[in-house]
Design an enzyme around this catalytic site. Structure first.
Site, short mmCIF file in Angstrom:
data_model
loop_
_atom_site.label_atom_id
_atom_site.label_comp_id
_atom_site.label_asym_id
_atom_site.label_seq_id
_atom_site.Cartn_x
_atom_site.Cartn_y
_atom_site.Cartn_z
N CYS A 104 6.84 -5.26 15.69
CA CYS A 104 6.38 -4.29 16.70
C CYS A 104 4.91 -4.60 17.03
O CYS A 104 4.10 -4.81 16.13
CB CYS A 104 6.51 -2.87 16.17
SG CYS A 104 8.20 -2.50 15.65
N CYS A 146 3.58 8.53 1.12
CA CYS A 146 4.13 7.60 2.10
C CYS A 146 4.37 6.28 1.38
O CYS A 146 3.45 5.63 0.91
CB CYS A 146 3.12 7.45 3.24
SG CYS A 146 3.72 6.37 4.56
N GLU A 187 0.82 -1.20 0.00
CA GLU A 187 0.00 0.00 0.00
C GLU A 187 0.86 1.26 0.00
O GLU A 187 1.99 1.26 0.51
CB GLU A 187 -0.94 -0.01 1.20
CG GLU A 187 -1.96 -1.13 1.07
CD GLU A 187 -2.93 -1.22 2.24
OE1 GLU A 187 -4.06 -1.65 2.00
OE2 GLU A 187 -2.57 -0.88 3.38
N CYS A 246 6.81 -6.95 7.18
CA CYS A 246 7.96 -6.47 7.95
C CYS A 246 8.31 -7.53 8.98
O CYS A 246 7.43 -8.15 9.56
CB CYS A 246 7.61 -5.16 8.65
SG CYS A 246 8.99 -4.46 9.59
N CYS A 305 -0.81 5.92 10.02
CA CYS A 305 0.44 5.27 10.42
C CYS A 305 0.17 3.91 11.02
O CYS A 305 -0.66 3.77 11.92
CB CYS A 305 1.16 6.07 11.50
SG CYS A 305 1.66 7.68 10.99
N SER A 343 12.05 6.71 7.95
CA SER A 343 11.76 6.36 9.33
C SER A 343 12.29 4.96 9.60
O SER A 343 12.01 4.03 8.85
CB SER A 343 10.25 6.41 9.58
OG SER A 343 9.95 5.94 10.87
N CYS A 354 1.70 -2.59 15.43
CA CYS A 354 1.71 -2.24 14.00
C CYS A 354 1.08 -3.34 13.14
O CYS A 354 1.42 -4.52 13.29
CB CYS A 354 3.15 -2.00 13.57
SG CYS A 354 3.36 -1.78 11.80
N GLY A 406 6.99 -1.80 6.07
CA GLY A 406 8.36 -2.29 6.05
C GLY A 406 9.36 -1.41 6.76
O GLY A 406 9.07 -0.27 7.14
N SER A 449 11.86 5.69 15.36
CA SER A 449 10.72 5.28 16.18
C SER A 449 11.21 4.92 17.57
O SER A 449 11.88 3.91 17.74
CB SER A 449 10.03 4.08 15.52
OG SER A 449 9.51 4.46 14.27
N LEU A 450 10.88 5.73 18.54
CA LEU A 450 11.42 5.53 19.89
C LEU A 450 10.39 4.81 20.79
O LEU A 450 10.65 3.74 21.29
CB LEU A 450 11.81 6.89 20.48
CG LEU A 450 12.82 6.89 21.60
CD1 LEU A 450 14.08 6.15 21.22
CD2 LEU A 450 13.17 8.32 22.00
N HIS A 451 9.27 5.45 21.01
CA HIS A 451 8.10 4.83 21.65
C HIS A 451 8.21 4.45 23.13
O HIS A 451 7.22 4.01 23.72
CB HIS A 451 7.61 3.60 20.87
CG HIS A 451 7.41 3.82 19.40
ND1 HIS A 451 7.01 5.02 18.87
CD2 HIS A 451 7.57 2.99 18.34
CE1 HIS A 451 6.93 4.90 17.55
NE2 HIS A 451 7.26 3.69 17.22
N1 SAH Z 1 9.49 0.62 9.89
C1 SAH Z 1 9.67 1.99 10.06
C2 SAH Z 1 8.80 2.84 9.15
C3 SAH Z 1 7.38 2.39 8.95
S1 SAH Z 1 6.30 2.57 10.32
C4 SAH Z 1 9.48 2.39 11.51
O1 SAH Z 1 9.01 1.56 12.28
O2 SAH Z 1 9.86 3.50 11.87
C5 SAH Z 1 6.06 4.35 10.38
C6 SAH Z 1 5.69 4.86 11.75
O3 SAH Z 1 4.38 4.45 12.13
C7 SAH Z 1 6.62 4.37 12.86
O4 SAH Z 1 6.96 5.41 13.73
C8 SAH Z 1 5.75 3.37 13.57
O5 SAH Z 1 6.17 3.16 14.89
C9 SAH Z 1 4.40 4.02 13.48
N2 SAH Z 1 3.29 3.11 13.74
C10 SAH Z 1 3.24 1.78 13.55
N3 SAH Z 1 2.01 1.31 13.89
C11 SAH Z 1 1.29 2.36 14.32
C12 SAH Z 1 -0.06 2.53 14.75
N4 SAH Z 1 -0.91 1.51 14.80
N5 SAH Z 1 -0.48 3.76 15.08
C13 SAH Z 1 0.35 4.82 14.97
N6 SAH Z 1 1.62 4.74 14.53
C14 SAH Z 1 2.09 3.52 14.21
FE1 SF4 Z 2 7.96 -2.86 10.89
FE2 SF4 Z 2 7.91 -0.22 11.40
FE3 SF4 Z 2 5.70 -1.75 11.73
FE4 SF4 Z 2 7.75 -2.03 13.40
S1 SF4 Z 2 6.46 -0.19 13.15
S2 SF4 Z 2 6.59 -3.71 12.46
S3 SF4 Z 2 9.48 -1.72 12.03
S4 SF4 Z 2 6.74 -1.31 9.82
#
Ligand code: SAH
Ligand code: SF4
Length: 376
Positions: A117, A106, A93, A113, A358, A205, A120, A173, A228-230
């Site tokens: 996480c 985007c 997508e 991936c 996201c 990212s 996600c 990814g 992505s810190l979180h």
């Molecule tokens: N893999 C990379 C880039 C793709 S994800 C990464 O993880 O950084 C892009 C962003 O969306 C990242 O910051 C990720 O943590 C965030 N993200 C993933 N799932 C999400 C969700 N359900 N709600 C909000 N942000 C999310």
């Molecule tokens: Fe992959 Fe980024 Fe999703 Fe984590 S947040 S599973 S690294 S796409």
């Protein structure tokens, strides 16, 4: 064998194709310009080519190898999510977001991936495969054509930029897990003889793959880095992002600090807010201290990191036990960071109604983990 896809070819590969077709060498440059400067949607529109060559291109090549499956439109026409089928049947997508002063795409860098996480949708798929440079570039070209179509239709979006102004590698990814192909896509999009997108108009990212951050630090093109810190501590971060076990905060922050010092550029930290998990004021304070150089991790005590925090209220996934932080909690979290001197914004939301926000990109919806475990 599939017909060759033009976006999958480099300029020298187009030159080779023209040689094989007995065409003069300059035709390749003309085609390349049509693809990336004029952003032609089809060989028929490549008006400086002889009709016979246009016809042969139409018959024997494709523009890209992404087959458009579906476009979903949200936010009153301003957000458009495309689902594409790849040659091997996997789906990816891409999201186009139109603003008054810019148009951002985007881009997905992998189908699925491997990083797992927990919050996600893409992570639920596991890694299906890496995308090729051509498949990444083709997503940006789709968005360019879509922008033009929207303008021609004179639809709801009355004022809009006429071309893609920003590319964010934040789709499906992990870009740094596919570094070489991803970088080839960056260079193609940047090519001043071609699509000519400024390096500062591109953002990658990463989940925090330290080798990737170190490679990017050494690259000549100054593209923007988001991390992505979180979570402000290893224990919590490892439960949310399993990759933290391999690249814990001390290593991640050391690489980030080197990046900011060597490039002079600011990084963005993304922080998804999950109700009751990582959104307590004491966690905001721990995060602020970390980034100001007063925290438990990082060698350069007392030296603030050149950074900015982008808070992202979590976008819900079906069948997840996680919750989205309430707005007041998001504001309170931001307040703590600002009071401590850390620049911090809340991400403007796009694409919620069409699962294009996201972390909601999944191609086809994966089975929820609850179903997977109930079969065991
Ligand atoms: N893999 C990379 C880039 C793709 S994800 C990464 O993880 O950084 C892009 C962003 O969306 C990242 O910051 C990720 O943590 C965030 N993200 C993933 N799932 C999400 C969700 N359900 N709600 C909000 N942000 C999310
Ligand atoms: Fe992959 Fe980024 Fe999703 Fe984590 S947040 S599973 S690294 S796409």
């Amino acid at each position: 064998m599939q017909t060759p896809a033009l976006y999958n070819l480099t300029l020298s590969e187009i030159e080779a194709l023209m040689r094989a077709w007995g065409q003069p060498a300059f035709r390749a440059k003309q085609i390349y310009r049509q693809l990336y400067v004029n952003v032609a949607a089809d060989p028929a529109a490549m008006s400086d080519l002889p009709a016979a060559l246009r016809a042969r291109l139409r018959a024997e090549t494709r523009m890209g190898s992404l087959a458009l499956d579906q476009v979903q439109v949200g936010d009153e026409g301003l957000t458009r999510k495309a689902r594409f089928r790849l040659d091997d049947g996997t789906t990816i997508e891409t999201v186009l977001m139109i603003y008054l002063d810019r148009a951002t795409v985007c881009v997905s860098t992998q189908a699925g991936c491997a990083m797992g996480c927990v919050f996600c949708a893409t992570g639920r798929l596991g890694l299906l495969r890496n995308l090729t440079p051509g498949e990444m570039v083709a997503q940006v070209l789709w968005a360019s054509h879509e922008l033009r179509r929207v303008a021609d239709e004179g639809s709801a979006v009355s004022v809009q930029p006429s071309r893609v102004t920003n590319v964010v590698f934040m789709g499906m990814g992990e870009p740094f897990a596919n570094y070489d192909r991803w970088w080839a896509a960056v260079e193609r999009l940047h090519d001043p003889q071609g699509f000519n997108l400024g390096a500062r108009s591109m953002t990658v990212s990463t989940v925090g793959l330290v080798p990737g951050i170190r490679r990017l630090t050494a690259e000549a093109l100054p593209i923007n880095l988001a991390i992505s810190l979180h979570a402000p501590d290893d224990a919590l971060r490892s439960t949310l992002l399993p990759v933290n076990v391999r690249y814990p905060l001390a290593d991640l922050l050391a690489a980030t600090r080197d990046y900011t010092q060597q490039t002079g550029r600011r990084v963005s930290f993304e922080y998804v807010l999950l109700q009751g998990q990582n959104d307590h004021p004491h966690q905001a304070l721990a995060l602020a201290k970390l980034l100001r150089g007063h925290g438990a991790y990082g060698a350069d005590r007392g030296v603030p990191l050149l950074c900015h925090v982008n808070l992202i209220p979590w976008n819900p996934l079906p069948d997840s036990s996680l919750g989205r932080s309430e707005h007041e909690r998001v504001l309170a979290f931001q307040r703590v960071l600002l009071d401590y001197g850390v620049a911090c914004t809340i991400r403007v939301e796009r694409g919620m109604g069409i699962a294009a926000a996201c972390g909601q990109l999944a191609g086809v919806l994966p089975p929820p983990p609850s179903q997977l475990s109930s079969t065991s």
